[in-house]
Design a protein around this motif. Structure first.
Motif, PDB file in Angstrom:
ATOM      1  N   VAL A   1      29.189 -31.057 -22.540  1.00  0.00           N
ATOM      2  CA  VAL A   1      28.095 -30.259 -22.046  1.00  0.00           C
ATOM      3  C   VAL A   1      28.612 -28.842 -21.787  1.00  0.00           C
ATOM      4  CG1 VAL A   1      28.477 -31.046 -19.673  1.00  0.00           C
ATOM      5  CG2 VAL A   1      26.277 -30.056 -20.307  1.00  0.00           C
ATOM      6  N   GLN A   2      27.786 -27.839 -22.187  1.00  0.00           N
ATOM      7  CA  GLN A   2      28.137 -26.440 -21.957  1.00  0.00           C
ATOM      8  C   GLN A   2      27.113 -25.830 -21.008  1.00  0.00           C
ATOM      9  OE1 GLN A   2      27.904 -27.525 -25.470  1.00  0.00           O
ATOM     10  NE2 GLN A   2      29.981 -28.206 -24.991  1.00  0.00           N
ATOM     11  N   LEU A   3      27.613 -24.997 -20.121  1.00  0.00           N
ATOM     12  CA  LEU A   3      26.769 -24.397 -19.089  1.00  0.00           C
ATOM     13  C   LEU A   3      26.886 -22.882 -19.131  1.00  0.00           C
ATOM     14  CD1 LEU A   3      27.830 -26.761 -16.166  1.00  0.00           C
ATOM     15  CD2 LEU A   3      26.000 -27.118 -17.810  1.00  0.00           C
ATOM     16  N   GLN A   4      25.756 -22.203 -18.942  1.00  0.00           N
ATOM     17  CA  GLN A   4      25.734 -20.739 -18.926  1.00  0.00           C
ATOM     18  C   GLN A   4      24.930 -20.296 -17.708  1.00  0.00           C
ATOM     19  OE1 GLN A   4      27.130 -18.648 -21.351  1.00  0.00           O
ATOM     20  NE2 GLN A   4      26.536 -16.855 -20.147  1.00  0.00           N
ATOM     21  N   ALA A   5      25.635 -19.739 -16.723  1.00  0.00           N
ATOM     22  CA  ALA A   5      24.977 -19.275 -15.505  1.00  0.00           C
ATOM     23  C   ALA A   5      24.592 -17.810 -15.635  1.00  0.00           C
ATOM     24  CB  ALA A   5      25.903 -19.468 -14.308  1.00  0.00           C
ATOM     25  N   SER A   6      23.487 -17.454 -15.004  1.00  0.00           N
ATOM     26  CA  SER A   6      23.016 -16.066 -15.023  1.00  0.00           C
ATOM     27  C   SER A   6      22.112 -15.817 -13.825  1.00  0.00           C
ATOM     28  CB  SER A   6      22.268 -15.781 -16.322  1.00  0.00           C
ATOM     29  OG  SER A   6      21.127 -16.609 -16.432  1.00  0.00           O
ATOM     30  N   GLY A   7      21.771 -14.541 -13.619  1.00  0.00           N
ATOM     31  CA  GLY A   7      20.787 -14.195 -12.601  1.00  0.00           C
ATOM     32  C   GLY A   7      21.334 -13.522 -11.362  1.00  0.00           C
ATOM     33  N   SER A  20      20.049 -19.026 -12.719  1.00  0.00           N
ATOM     34  CA  SER A  20      19.725 -19.972 -13.781  1.00  0.00           C
ATOM     35  C   SER A  20      20.999 -20.547 -14.361  1.00  0.00           C
ATOM     36  CB  SER A  20      18.940 -19.269 -14.899  1.00  0.00           C
ATOM     37  OG  SER A  20      17.746 -18.711 -14.415  1.00  0.00           O
ATOM     38  N   CYS A  21      20.916 -21.787 -14.791  1.00  0.00           N
ATOM     39  CA  CYS A  21      22.020 -22.439 -15.480  1.00  0.00           C
ATOM     40  C   CYS A  21      21.460 -23.110 -16.722  1.00  0.00           C
ATOM     41  CB  CYS A  21      22.708 -23.461 -14.581  1.00  0.00           C
ATOM     42  SG  CYS A  21      24.096 -24.324 -15.351  1.00  0.00           S
ATOM     43  N   ALA A  22      21.700 -22.500 -17.875  1.00  0.00           N
ATOM     44  CA  ALA A  22      21.249 -23.073 -19.144  1.00  0.00           C
ATOM     45  C   ALA A  22      22.231 -24.147 -19.579  1.00  0.00           C
ATOM     46  CB  ALA A  22      21.136 -21.985 -20.199  1.00  0.00           C
ATOM     47  N   VAL A  23      21.706 -25.296 -19.955  1.00  0.00           N
ATOM     48  CA  VAL A  23      22.529 -26.448 -20.322  1.00  0.00           C
ATOM     49  C   VAL A  23      22.370 -26.722 -21.816  1.00  0.00           C
ATOM     50  CG1 VAL A  23      22.966 -28.886 -19.891  1.00  0.00           C
ATOM     51  CG2 VAL A  23      22.231 -27.395 -18.011  1.00  0.00           C
ATOM     52  N   SER A  24      23.472 -26.934 -22.492  1.00  0.00           N
ATOM     53  CA  SER A  24      23.424 -27.325 -23.897  1.00  0.00           C
ATOM     54  C   SER A  24      24.378 -28.481 -24.125  1.00  0.00           C
ATOM     55  CB  SER A  24      23.783 -26.152 -24.811  1.00  0.00           C
ATOM     56  OG  SER A  24      25.066 -25.652 -24.509  1.00  0.00           O
TER      57      SER A  24
END
Length: 122
Positions: A1-7, A20-24
């Motif tokens: 799982v890869q996570l990308q935090a932003s905001g 936000s944490c986008a999950v892929s």
């Protein structure tokens, strides 16, 4: 799982921010998700956690009703709404996925986002 935090960003005391944490690589509905934070010179601190769907939330005591963790299965993301921010909330905030053990322990997580800085000025 890869996570990308932003905001994250620079805000004033009393303001609100939504992280936000986008999950892929995995459906967010089936994995427990946590938020942690790390202030300069301090260890990584538990903030909030949400169970796999339907998802009960859990919060650190210092949150005291100011923060809300939520998931959006359609967007495959998790959010942390932070209200009534204080200068003590200044930290890098990290999302994490799928704890192996205690959800409130950073050492339980192997998957982490890169972190997003939140700075609260007084």
């Amino acid at each position: 799982v890869q996570l990308q935090a932003s905001g994250g960003g620079l805000v004033q005391a009393g303001d609100s921010v939504r992280l936000s944490c986008a999950v892929s690589g995995r459906s967010v509905s089936g994995v427990g998700m946590g938020w942690f934070r790390q202030a300069p010179g301090k260890g990584r601190e538990f903030v909030a956690y949400i169970n796999p769907s339907p998802g009960s939330p859990y919060y650190a005591a210092f949150v005291k009703g100011r923060f809300t963790i939520a998931r959006d299965n359609a967007e495959n993301a998790v959010y942390l709404q932070m209200n009534s921010l204080k200068p003590d909330d200044t930290a890098v905030y990290y999302c994490a996925a799928d704890p192996r053990d205690s959800y409130y322990s950073a050492s339980s997580y192997d998957s982490w986002g890169q972190g997003t800085q939140v700075t609260v000025s007084s």
